[in-house]
Design a protein around this motif. Structure first.
Motif, PDB file in Angstrom:
ATOM      1  N   PHE A 162      -3.054   4.106   2.316  1.00 46.75           N
ATOM      2  CA  PHE A 162      -3.435   2.790   1.834  1.00 46.75           C
ATOM      3  C   PHE A 162      -3.919   2.889   0.391  1.00 46.75           C
ATOM      4  O   PHE A 162      -4.470   3.902  -0.034  1.00 46.75           O
ATOM      5  CB  PHE A 162      -4.496   2.147   2.742  1.00 46.75           C
ATOM      6  CG  PHE A 162      -5.749   2.958   2.965  1.00 46.75           C
ATOM      7  CD1 PHE A 162      -5.789   3.954   3.933  1.00 46.75           C
ATOM      8  CD2 PHE A 162      -6.900   2.703   2.225  1.00 46.75           C
ATOM      9  CE1 PHE A 162      -6.960   4.694   4.151  1.00 46.75           C
ATOM     10  CE2 PHE A 162      -8.077   3.432   2.435  1.00 46.75           C
ATOM     11  CZ  PHE A 162      -8.091   4.435   3.400  1.00 46.75           C
ATOM     12  N   HIS A 163      -3.659   1.837  -0.328  1.00 49.93           N
ATOM     13  CA  HIS A 163      -4.018   1.806  -1.749  1.00 49.93           C
ATOM     14  C   HIS A 163      -3.983   0.352  -2.206  1.00 49.93           C
ATOM     15  O   HIS A 163      -3.476  -0.500  -1.494  1.00 49.93           O
ATOM     16  CB  HIS A 163      -3.057   2.684  -2.560  1.00 49.93           C
ATOM     17  CG  HIS A 163      -1.618   2.259  -2.503  1.00 49.93           C
ATOM     18  ND1 HIS A 163      -1.149   1.139  -3.167  1.00 49.93           N
ATOM     19  CD2 HIS A 163      -0.551   2.771  -1.843  1.00 49.93           C
ATOM     20  CE1 HIS A 163       0.161   1.011  -2.930  1.00 49.93           C
ATOM     21  NE2 HIS A 163       0.546   1.974  -2.116  1.00 49.93           N
ATOM     22  N   PRO A 164      -4.491   0.063  -3.390  1.00 53.40           N
ATOM     23  CA  PRO A 164      -4.495  -1.318  -3.862  1.00 53.40           C
ATOM     24  C   PRO A 164      -3.098  -1.788  -4.267  1.00 53.40           C
ATOM     25  O   PRO A 164      -2.185  -0.988  -4.488  1.00 53.40           O
ATOM     26  CB  PRO A 164      -5.390  -1.283  -5.111  1.00 53.40           C
ATOM     27  CG  PRO A 164      -6.022   0.070  -5.129  1.00 53.40           C
ATOM     28  CD  PRO A 164      -5.146   0.968  -4.341  1.00 53.40           C
ATOM     29  N   HIS A 165      -2.973  -3.086  -4.349  1.00 56.47           N
ATOM     30  CA  HIS A 165      -1.758  -3.691  -4.884  1.00 56.47           C
ATOM     31  C   HIS A 165      -2.203  -4.784  -5.834  1.00 56.47           C
ATOM     32  O   HIS A 165      -3.139  -5.507  -5.555  1.00 56.47           O
ATOM     33  CB  HIS A 165      -0.910  -4.282  -3.754  1.00 56.47           C
ATOM     34  CG  HIS A 165       0.494  -3.804  -3.757  1.00 56.47           C
ATOM     35  ND1 HIS A 165       1.390  -4.180  -4.715  1.00 56.47           N
ATOM     36  CD2 HIS A 165       1.158  -2.966  -2.934  1.00 56.47           C
ATOM     37  CE1 HIS A 165       2.555  -3.606  -4.466  1.00 56.47           C
ATOM     38  NE2 HIS A 165       2.437  -2.835  -3.380  1.00 56.47           N
ATOM     39  N   GLY A 166      -1.527  -4.913  -6.932  1.00 55.76           N
ATOM     40  CA  GLY A 166      -1.929  -5.917  -7.923  1.00 55.76           C
ATOM     41  C   GLY A 166      -1.906  -5.211  -9.264  1.00 55.76           C
ATOM     42  O   GLY A 166      -0.870  -5.098  -9.886  1.00 55.76           O
ATOM     43  N   TYR A 543       9.364  -5.142  -2.576  1.00 55.07           N
ATOM     44  CA  TYR A 543       9.948  -3.812  -2.711  1.00 55.07           C
ATOM     45  C   TYR A 543       9.838  -3.467  -4.186  1.00 55.07           C
ATOM     46  O   TYR A 543       9.895  -4.352  -5.047  1.00 55.07           O
ATOM     47  CB  TYR A 543      11.392  -3.762  -2.188  1.00 55.07           C
ATOM     48  CG  TYR A 543      12.389  -4.589  -2.960  1.00 55.07           C
ATOM     49  CD1 TYR A 543      12.399  -5.980  -2.874  1.00 55.07           C
ATOM     50  CD2 TYR A 543      13.332  -3.979  -3.785  1.00 55.07           C
ATOM     51  CE1 TYR A 543      13.324  -6.735  -3.595  1.00 55.07           C
ATOM     52  CE2 TYR A 543      14.265  -4.725  -4.492  1.00 55.07           C
ATOM     53  CZ  TYR A 543      14.248  -6.105  -4.401  1.00 55.07           C
ATOM     54  OH  TYR A 543      15.158  -6.853  -5.111  1.00 55.07           O
ATOM     55  N   HIS A 544       9.631  -2.204  -4.477  1.00 51.57           N
ATOM     56  CA  HIS A 544       9.341  -1.867  -5.866  1.00 51.57           C
ATOM     57  C   HIS A 544       9.482  -0.384  -6.128  1.00 51.57           C
ATOM     58  O   HIS A 544       9.568   0.430  -5.204  1.00 51.57           O
ATOM     59  CB  HIS A 544       7.925  -2.328  -6.242  1.00 51.57           C
ATOM     60  CG  HIS A 544       6.819  -1.746  -5.397  1.00 51.57           C
ATOM     61  ND1 HIS A 544       6.211  -0.542  -5.682  1.00 51.57           N
ATOM     62  CD2 HIS A 544       6.205  -2.212  -4.279  1.00 51.57           C
ATOM     63  CE1 HIS A 544       5.267  -0.305  -4.775  1.00 51.57           C
ATOM     64  NE2 HIS A 544       5.244  -1.293  -3.904  1.00 51.57           N
ATOM     65  N   CYS A 545       9.479  -0.066  -7.393  1.00 52.47           N
ATOM     66  CA  CYS A 545       9.410   1.330  -7.799  1.00 52.47           C
ATOM     67  C   CYS A 545       7.978   1.796  -7.596  1.00 52.47           C
ATOM     68  O   CYS A 545       7.028   1.110  -7.958  1.00 52.47           O
ATOM     69  CB  CYS A 545       9.816   1.475  -9.260  1.00 52.47           C
ATOM     70  SG  CYS A 545       9.768   3.208  -9.775  1.00 52.47           S
TER      71      CYS A 545
HETATM   72 CU1  C2O Z   1       2.542   2.231  -1.771  1.00 54.29          CU
HETATM   73 CU2  C2O Z   1       3.784  -1.550  -2.540  1.00 54.29          CU
HETATM   74  O1  C2O Z   1       3.149   0.324  -2.244  1.00 54.29           O
END
Ligand code: C2O
Ligand code: CU
Length: 562
Positions: A162-166, A543-545
């Motif tokens: 888990f980690h942040p997004h933004g 979806y992303h790099c």
């Molecule tokens: Cu580990 Cu959208 O990410």
């Protein structure tokens, strides 16, 4: 003045940094722009009966990492409110978040409290959860707010995180990340190492300044284009790069590449093969022995380490073995390495130690590595409706922006080719399309007659990168580790025809494509076909790099399950 990074793009918030050459762009959302299908913040479900209930707080702390002054970091701190105490394991002294251990079928509640000085939100990387718990970047909450996650664990045994997004790059870099380990019945029957023999090995690179403070994006725009590379490796948040183990024992090492953009080619220094038995969201069906292992950002792998016959005092070093990654082709590489991070002492693809497993005590355990692990329940490609005409997604540079099929991030935008049906099985072809730095489909492309020097552009002139004027006409060739939210997929094919043969030759034996994955590393010129099922949940996902600087620059898009 022409800004090089699509600054006038809708919904991007631009922050001018110090000095004309620095322009900070994040996919960062002001609440008035948000038009989400996720509306209100999820609240405490009165009827939801969690097996595990915990609080997860993101907060700023000062930690002793190096000798001397403490380092300001951002950490996740966990507190178990309900559940067996093994569900939450703190990595003492580390900025990394707690290791959360759950079992398939369990109901989990996580109360995320944001005590950072800025917006944030937690993403459960690899987990199959509803839209509002997977989270979308626009779900970020303000400082002081709480966000409730309540979900049933539906995933297979595997190593998730888990980690942040933004504002993902800087927040992960500051320390926000943790492991989420899922176990299930099948795994429980295998007698794999547990507790002190089941060890997290989170690999990250960081740069510290002379006051022991973390330095991010020290090369400004160039770091942002290539991705950040630190100049030293930390293991589980520690600069010692050491695992204290016992001779006579067997270990499950849960490796996570938690680096923003660094790719590892991991090999035991003594030449023994690397024994891999799990990847991302599953165990493999059988263990595999590889001469070395390629580990792109966000990827996890289970490595078996048997110290049974090793004398006490044995030191086994896992190193990064070299591979020739040339990011630019053409004149720009005149000095032989400028794109590999002028200020990094650890260029991408160079040789350096990653960690040392030290047998400094003795013990015994009776765990074994079974020849048969998980039942291979992989998707039959013939069940995909589009097997012969997969959706194609090309990850490339266009006009000094990182793009997917020519587009960059827009908060809620979904293109036709990004809409899929609930219940469908699909093949997606993910293509690393490189990108011409001088592509001229609208009359000049990114150079646009303004050039990148003297115009507030990315070079700023200060680090002498343009001294041989090689930029025009160059290919920007970068790896892209592609992550799809919400699903685990199987990799059915990799096309390497366009990969530089020298590079391919150096890395080809290091890919583990069996199993269930959520991220696939595409080296320059590479493409991969992945197959997945869209089940259980409709909604808007991304979806992303997973090169976090690429992600933050807009190499991220929505897909919608309808
Ligand atoms: Cu580990 Cu959208 O990410
Ligand atoms: Cu990328």
């Amino acid at each position: 003045m022409k800004e090089p990074f699509g600054i006038n793009r809708r919904k991007f918030l631009a922050k001018a940094g110090a000095g004309a050459a620095v322009t900070m762009i994040w996919p960062f959302f002001s609440s008035c722009d948000s038009q989400s299908s996720t509306t209100a913040k999820p609240e405490l479900g009165k009827d939801f009966q969690p097996d595990i209930d915990l609080e997860l707080k993101a907060v700023q702390r000062d930690l002793s990492i190096l000798s001397g002054p403490k380092t300001k970091v951002w950490v996740y701190e966990g507190k178990l409110l309900k559940g067996n105490k093994e569900a939450l394991q703190t990595l003492e002294g580390s900025y990394l978040g707690p290791v959360i251990k759950v079992r398939k079928g369990q109901k989990v509640r996580i109360r995320f409290q944001n005590d950072l000085p800025e917006e944030s939100i937690v993403h459960w990387h690899g987990m199959h959860v509803p839209e509002r718990y997977d989270v979308h970047p626009q779900d970020v909450i303000n400082s002081g707010e709480t966000y409730i996650y309540e979900y049933e664990v539906m995933n297979r045994a595997g190593t998730y995180w888990f980690h942040p997004h933004g504002r993902t790059g800087p927040q992960v870099y500051n320390g926000l990340a943790g492991l989420l380990l899922v176990t299930d019945e099948e795994e429980q029957q295998l007698n794999l190492p547990q507790w002190e023999f089941d060890l997290p090995v989170v690999i990250q690179d960081r740069t510290f300044d002379e006051n022991n403070q973390l330095v991010y994006l020290n090369n400004g725009q160039m770091d942002r284009m290539t991705g950040f590379l630190g100049n030293r490796i930390l293991i589980n948040g520690s600069p010692e790069q050491r695992l204290n183990l016992k001779t006579g024992c067997k270990y499950r090492l849960r490796l996570l590449n938690g680096s923003n953009s660094r790719i590892y080619k991991l090999a035991w220094e003594d030449g023994s093969p690397v024994t891999v038995f799990g990847i991302d969201g599953s165990l493999l069906s059988t263990p595999k022995e590889l001469p070395y292992l390629m580990l792109g950002p966000a990827k996890r792998v289970d490595v078996w380490l048997d110290l049974t016959d090793k004398p006490e005092g044995t030191e086994l070093t896992m190193k990064n073995a070299s591979f020739p990654l040339e990011i630019m082709s053409g004149g720009m590489m005149g000095d032989g390495g400028m794109m590999q991070g002028a200020e990094s002492d650890l260029p991408q693809g160079s040789e350096y130690p990653v960690f040392t497993a030290l047998a400094n005590g003795s013990g015994s355990n009776d765990h074994t590595l079974p020849g048969q692990l998980a039942q291979p329940d992989y998707i039959d490609p013939s069940t995909a409706g589009n097997l012969n005409a997969p959706r194609q997604f090309t990850f490339a540079m266009g006009h000094m922006e990182w793009t997917i099929n020519g587009r960059t991030w827009e908060t809620t935008e979904v293109a036709d080719e990004e809409t899929v049906k609930l219940g469908s099985t699909e093949v997606w072809e993910l293509i690393n399309g490189g990108g011409m730095m001088d592509n001229n489909d609208d009359g000049g492309g990114m150079m646009d007659g303004h050039g990148m020097m003297g115009d507030g552009g990315m070079m700023g002139g200060e680090d002498g990168m343009m001294n041989n004027q090689g930029m025009m006409g160059n290919m920007m060739q970068m790896p892209h580790p592609i992550h799809i939210h919400q699903v685990q997929f199987n990799i059915i094919e990799r096309d390497v025809a366009n990969v530089d043969p020298q590079l391919w030759d150096a890395i080809k034996d290091g890919f583990v494509d069996e199993g269930w994955h959520d991220t696939v590393l595409l080296m320059p010129g590479m493409s991969a076909k992945v197959i997945m099922q869209f089940k259980d949940f409709k909604g808007l996902f991304v979806y992303h790099c997973h090169n976090l600087e690429h992600e933050d620059m807009g190499m991220m898009r929505n897909f919608k399950i309808v």
